[in-house]
Design an enzyme around this catalytic site. Sequence first.
Site, PDB file in Angstrom:
ATOM      1  N   ASP A  86      61.926  53.565 -75.985  1.00 15.82           N
ATOM      2  CA  ASP A  86      62.720  54.622 -76.610  1.00 15.82           C
ATOM      3  C   ASP A  86      62.779  53.417 -77.648  1.00 15.82           C
ATOM      4  O   ASP A  86      62.638  53.577 -78.959  1.00 15.82           O
ATOM      5  CB  ASP A  86      63.775  54.263 -75.974  1.00 15.82           C
ATOM      6  N   VAL A  87      62.650  51.963 -77.652  1.00 17.50           N
ATOM      7  CA  VAL A  87      63.025  51.042 -78.341  1.00 17.50           C
ATOM      8  C   VAL A  87      61.895  51.117 -79.321  1.00 17.50           C
ATOM      9  O   VAL A  87      61.719  51.149 -81.055  1.00 17.50           O
ATOM     10  CB  VAL A  87      62.974  49.401 -78.070  1.00 17.50           C
TER      11      VAL A  87
END
Length: 384
Positions: A160-161
Amino acid sequence: MVADFSRILAGPYATMLLADLGAEVIKVESPAGDDTRSWVPPVREDGVSTYYAAINRNKKSIVLDFKDEDDLAAAQALAARADVVIENFKPGGLKRFGLDYESVRERNASVVYCSISGFGTAEGASLPGYDLIVQAMSGLMSLTGDPGGPAYRAGISVFDVMAGLHSAIGILAALRHRDSTGEGQSVETSLMASAMSGLVNQTSAYVAGGVIPHRMGNAHPSLFPYEPLPTADDELIITAGNNAQFRKLCAVLGIPEIAEDQRFAENAGRTALREELRPLLVERLKTRPAGYWFEKLNEAGVPNGPINSIGQGIEYARKLGLNPVIQVGPESASVPGVRNPITFSATPPRYDLAPPSLGEHSDEVRAWLTSPTQGGNPMMKEHA
């Protein structure tokens, strides 16, 4: 101005980074709000989820229910005025609302429209885009954990990051292109594509070398020493990444002859014979505590470090002058946050707005949307 139709982590992280750097971000939320508002514990003293607070500063929140005709019209008007639209709905999910790229482009030809998905917009479009699933399906979990033990997820939603970072980079590149040509475009990222790129040497091992990497605990497949090693008290990470560093390590440990041993003189030998070399290093490391070796190895230029808790990591970053903790919002009502990692000599990141409460700026944004279209964003001038 960025119209942020994203939620959870990848999109909000990307838009927070852009907001820190000066973008005006309007966060569009359903009446239920971003899911991370309810992801607790932990919470701040005021009851706000620390997860939500971590990725939503410098934004204004408006609540829009796409099932409501007036709210949907407001969402479409927002997209029509935006420089950037970002969303992470299931691929194709915004088409029925007239908020997909093609529909928005008809009203806003120069828009940069960023879509984030789990597995792309082709055959993977129907797959749910959760980070843990991508960690499993990308192969990351096959690398994480002890050899022969169960697979583990990373301690953060790492893809996600990464997807958030890749989205921010893509948006900035597309804006640069628009500056040069006047043309907007669609930008697509996915957690799975970010995983393939972010697994770097591990995916390259398979693609370029035909090797399938496997779990090695904290060991590195191509370097030794490059892992935690026990001392008289705690473990210490030691990373002798080249021959010169290894010679310095052996000198500090009082075993210079090991570095001269032809079996260990080169990295290939050290890596192949790690099981023979490790006990020779550990025997010396166990004679002193980790703090002693940390100081001595740093003095000698050998990369090493203790295994800290998150709190210890924050405090060490403070000690190094990295100023990891900042106050967000006006002084009278500021809240703590983690500093944007980029340092600029002329345009430092801003921390003007605390993470907004649900719909905190709905009236303000609606008033701006119904005002005559003019240059700039009059609603935002107080934060320019």
